[in-house]
Design a protein around this motif. Structure first.
Motif, mmCIF file in Angstrom:
data_model
loop_
_atom_site.group_PDB
_atom_site.id
_atom_site.type_symbol
_atom_site.label_atom_id
_atom_site.label_comp_id
_atom_site.label_asym_id
_atom_site.label_seq_id
_atom_site.Cartn_x
_atom_site.Cartn_y
_atom_site.Cartn_z
ATOM 1 N N GLY A 1 20.413 1.653 -16.922
ATOM 2 C CA GLY A 1 20.849 1.273 -15.515
ATOM 3 C C GLY A 1 22.172 1.562 -15.501
ATOM 4 N N LYS A 2 22.797 0.898 -14.645
ATOM 5 C CA LYS A 2 24.540 1.179 -14.455
ATOM 6 C C LYS A 2 25.008 -0.297 -14.354
ATOM 7 C CE LYS A 2 24.175 2.032 -9.648
ATOM 8 N NZ LYS A 2 24.471 3.041 -8.388
ATOM 9 N N VAL A 3 26.404 -0.013 -14.454
ATOM 10 C CA VAL A 3 27.312 -1.206 -13.949
ATOM 11 C C VAL A 3 27.449 -1.306 -12.525
ATOM 12 C CG1 VAL A 3 29.638 -2.048 -14.287
ATOM 13 C CG2 VAL A 3 28.801 -0.835 -16.163
ATOM 14 N N HIS A 4 27.000 -2.431 -12.222
ATOM 15 C CA HIS A 4 27.085 -2.937 -10.622
ATOM 16 C C HIS A 4 28.538 -3.683 -10.085
ATOM 17 C CE1 HIS A 4 25.070 -3.388 -6.770
ATOM 18 N NE2 HIS A 4 25.132 -4.525 -6.751
ATOM 19 N N SER A 5 28.805 -4.497 -11.124
ATOM 20 C CA SER A 5 30.063 -5.165 -10.692
ATOM 21 C C SER A 5 31.005 -5.407 -11.942
ATOM 22 C CB SER A 5 29.719 -6.500 -9.931
ATOM 23 O OG SER A 5 30.850 -7.453 -9.620
ATOM 24 N N ILE A 6 32.128 -5.653 -11.895
ATOM 25 C CA ILE A 6 33.027 -6.078 -12.656
ATOM 26 C C ILE A 6 33.995 -6.775 -12.433
ATOM 27 C CG2 ILE A 6 34.830 -5.029 -14.578
ATOM 28 C CD1 ILE A 6 33.622 -2.323 -14.297
ATOM 29 N N ASN A 7 34.046 -8.021 -13.184
ATOM 30 C CA ASN A 7 34.973 -9.271 -12.559
ATOM 31 C C ASN A 7 35.667 -9.966 -13.742
ATOM 32 O OD1 ASN A 7 33.746 -9.757 -9.592
ATOM 33 N ND2 ASN A 7 32.048 -9.193 -10.975
ATOM 34 N N LYS B 1 42.659 -16.710 -15.968
ATOM 35 C CA LYS B 1 42.878 -17.919 -16.543
ATOM 36 C C LYS B 1 41.539 -18.348 -16.488
ATOM 37 C CE LYS B 1 47.489 -19.312 -14.984
ATOM 38 N NZ LYS B 1 48.380 -20.240 -14.302
ATOM 39 N N LYS B 2 41.269 -19.294 -17.564
ATOM 40 C CA LYS B 2 39.745 -20.047 -17.820
ATOM 41 C C LYS B 2 39.668 -21.025 -16.765
ATOM 42 C CE LYS B 2 39.303 -19.298 -22.567
ATOM 43 N NZ LYS B 2 38.952 -19.987 -23.937
ATOM 44 N N GLY B 3 38.596 -21.153 -16.055
ATOM 45 C CA GLY B 3 38.205 -22.352 -15.056
ATOM 46 C C GLY B 3 38.611 -21.706 -13.806
ATOM 47 N N VAL B 4 38.897 -20.455 -13.657
ATOM 48 C CA VAL B 4 39.277 -20.271 -12.193
ATOM 49 C C VAL B 4 38.313 -18.968 -11.922
ATOM 50 C CG1 VAL B 4 41.660 -20.563 -12.566
ATOM 51 C CG2 VAL B 4 40.728 -18.219 -12.832
ATOM 52 N N GLN B 5 38.099 -18.796 -10.579
ATOM 53 C CA GLN B 5 36.929 -17.934 -10.160
ATOM 54 C C GLN B 5 37.389 -16.475 -10.421
ATOM 55 O OE1 GLN B 5 35.824 -18.152 -6.116
ATOM 56 N NE2 GLN B 5 34.456 -16.631 -5.969
ATOM 57 N N LYS B 6 36.374 -15.718 -10.866
ATOM 58 C CA LYS B 6 36.726 -14.483 -11.242
ATOM 59 C C LYS B 6 36.794 -13.267 -10.143
ATOM 60 C CE LYS B 6 34.304 -14.421 -15.717
ATOM 61 N NZ LYS B 6 35.765 -14.515 -16.548
ATOM 62 N N THR B 7 37.664 -12.367 -10.296
ATOM 63 C CA THR B 7 37.843 -11.357 -9.109
ATOM 64 C C THR B 7 37.488 -9.952 -9.416
ATOM 65 O OG1 THR B 7 40.197 -10.939 -10.092
ATOM 66 C CG2 THR B 7 40.155 -12.624 -8.298
ATOM 67 N N THR C 1 42.277 -7.862 -20.201
ATOM 68 C CA THR C 1 42.908 -8.634 -19.177
ATOM 69 C C THR C 1 41.953 -9.959 -18.752
ATOM 70 O OG1 THR C 1 41.856 -6.991 -17.393
ATOM 71 C CG2 THR C 1 44.269 -6.795 -18.014
ATOM 72 N N ASP C 2 41.004 -10.148 -19.439
ATOM 73 C CA ASP C 2 40.171 -11.441 -19.100
ATOM 74 C C ASP C 2 40.514 -12.557 -20.250
ATOM 75 O OD1 ASP C 2 37.823 -12.451 -17.768
ATOM 76 O OD2 ASP C 2 37.371 -12.800 -19.612
ATOM 77 N N ALA C 3 40.573 -13.822 -19.547
ATOM 78 C CA ALA C 3 41.004 -14.945 -20.346
ATOM 79 C C ALA C 3 39.818 -15.369 -21.331
ATOM 80 C CB ALA C 3 41.074 -16.070 -19.252
ATOM 81 N N GLY D 1 27.664 -10.192 -7.285
ATOM 82 C CA GLY D 1 28.428 -10.148 -8.895
ATOM 83 C C GLY D 1 29.521 -10.891 -8.707
ATOM 84 N N GLY D 2 29.647 -11.523 -10.192
ATOM 85 C CA GLY D 2 31.086 -12.239 -10.379
ATOM 86 C C GLY D 2 30.956 -13.752 -9.917
ATOM 87 N N ASP D 3 30.137 -13.992 -9.183
ATOM 88 C CA ASP D 3 30.272 -15.412 -8.424
ATOM 89 C C ASP D 3 29.492 -16.384 -9.506
ATOM 90 O OD1 ASP D 3 31.268 -14.782 -6.160
ATOM 91 O OD2 ASP D 3 29.461 -14.747 -4.940
ATOM 92 N N PHE D 4 28.595 -15.977 -10.506
ATOM 93 C CA PHE D 4 28.199 -16.769 -11.652
ATOM 94 C C PHE D 4 29.078 -16.565 -13.024
ATOM 95 C CE2 PHE D 4 25.134 -15.625 -8.931
ATOM 96 C CZ PHE D 4 24.195 -16.932 -8.837
#
Length: 310
Positions: A3-9, A13-19, A34-36, A65-68
């Motif tokens: 398949g393919k990469v649909h979203s990257i987040n 810091k841990k505990g904050v929403q991913k962007t 760059t990820d905690a 994508g990323g909301d989870f």
């Protein structure tokens, strides 16, 4: 299946929403630079399929994508069917699957809104093999596991409280890597408690699907020695040849080997071994049976080849 990469987040810091981002750099045996959540552990990168997210959308949630809290959202890849030790290749980077699902200690906003959350069941985690860039739209391909997977469980009341350093578990991992070249290894440390050992065997075998689980410690006659008792409750077939060979080898060195009640057996296509708690005793026991383990696991999991031809 590809398949393919649909979203990257990512999140710094841990505990904050991913962007969301367009691309990330992967570092071997570390994760996204760059990820905690990157680091020297078994959950370096998290994955979730867009198809899983669509299930939550169907329940009326406006999620993407990323909301989870997953790092990489794929589309067209059956992540849910993947097993520990299998691989996901994106660009020139491979991810060895290291954990299926997760335990959420606190209910998230998504769970409260929908009464359900898909990440604990269908999210997966991996460790990074190789360095490289992952970009939106990159092809994502499932690959089979290259070898067996091994989990080591150290039983120690003092070790679980941080009062003693576990030397045996790491020594077993080192020996297993040298002799069996496993696709993935995991080390756990728990107290000498029957229920905890039964639960972790069930988790590692039935849920995570490890091919081999080695417990060390708690095999003798002391009141707190419970590994054989818990293991007997969990196995389906006993392997007396393994038990006899290990005790015989230990007896060559000390008559105290006769006190060992170590049990070996099978459960759901996996082999479970009890070995002593000392590094020396554990390695001596494993040395006796380690060459037989790959063949034993293959036969247990349905290899039809004639044993005499091996």
């Amino acid at each position: 299946m590809s398949g393919k990469v649909h979203s990257i987040n990512i999140s710094e810091k841990k505990g904050v929403q991913k962007t969301p981002v367009n691309s990330v750099e992967m570092k071997n045996d570390f994760g996204i630079t760059t990820d905690a959540h990157a680091g020297k552990w078994h959950r370096q990168v998290s994955f979730l399929a867009q198809e899983s997210i669509d299930k939550m959308v169907a329940k009326g949630l406006k999620v993407k994508g990323g909301d989870f809290a997953e790092n990489i959202t794929t589309i067209g890849v059956d992540l849910v069917s993947m097993k520990v030790g299998e691989r996901l290749r994106i660009n020139n980077v491979e991810f060895v699957i290291s954990q299926l699902g997760k335990l959420c200690h606190n209910r998230c906003a998504i769970y409260h809104a929908a009464g359900d959350c898909v990440m604990p069941r269908e999210g997966i985690f991996g460790i990074v093999k190789g360095n490289g860039t992952v970009t939106l739209g990159d092809a994502a391909e499932k690959l089979p596991k290259e070898n067996i997977t091994v989990a080591v469980v150290t039983l120690s009341d003092k070790g679980s409280k941080g009062e003693r350093t576990d030397e045996t578990g790491p020594a077993i991992i080192e020996m297993v890597k040298k002799e069996l070249n496993p696709s993935f290894t995991r080390l756990e440390l728990i107290p000498d408690e029957v229920d905890q050992l039964k639960n972790i065997i069930k988790y590692l075998v039935d849920i995570q699907g490890f091919d081999l689980v080695i417990t060390n410690g708690s095999t003798g006659l002391s009141p707190r020695d419970i590994a054989p008792d818990a293991t007997l409750e969990m196995i389906e077939k006993r392997l007396p040849g393994f038990e006899e060979a290990m005790r015989m080898e230990s007896f060559r060195k000390t008559p105290h080997a006769l006190l060992s009640r170590a049990v070996c057996g099978t459960r759901n296509g996996s082999i479970i071994l009890n070995v002593p708690g000392s590094p020396k005793g554990a390695l001596e026991n494993l040395e006796v049976v380690i060459k037989a383990l790959p063949h034993a696991i293959k036969k247990l999991q349905g290899d039809p080849a004639d044993c005499a031809a091996k």
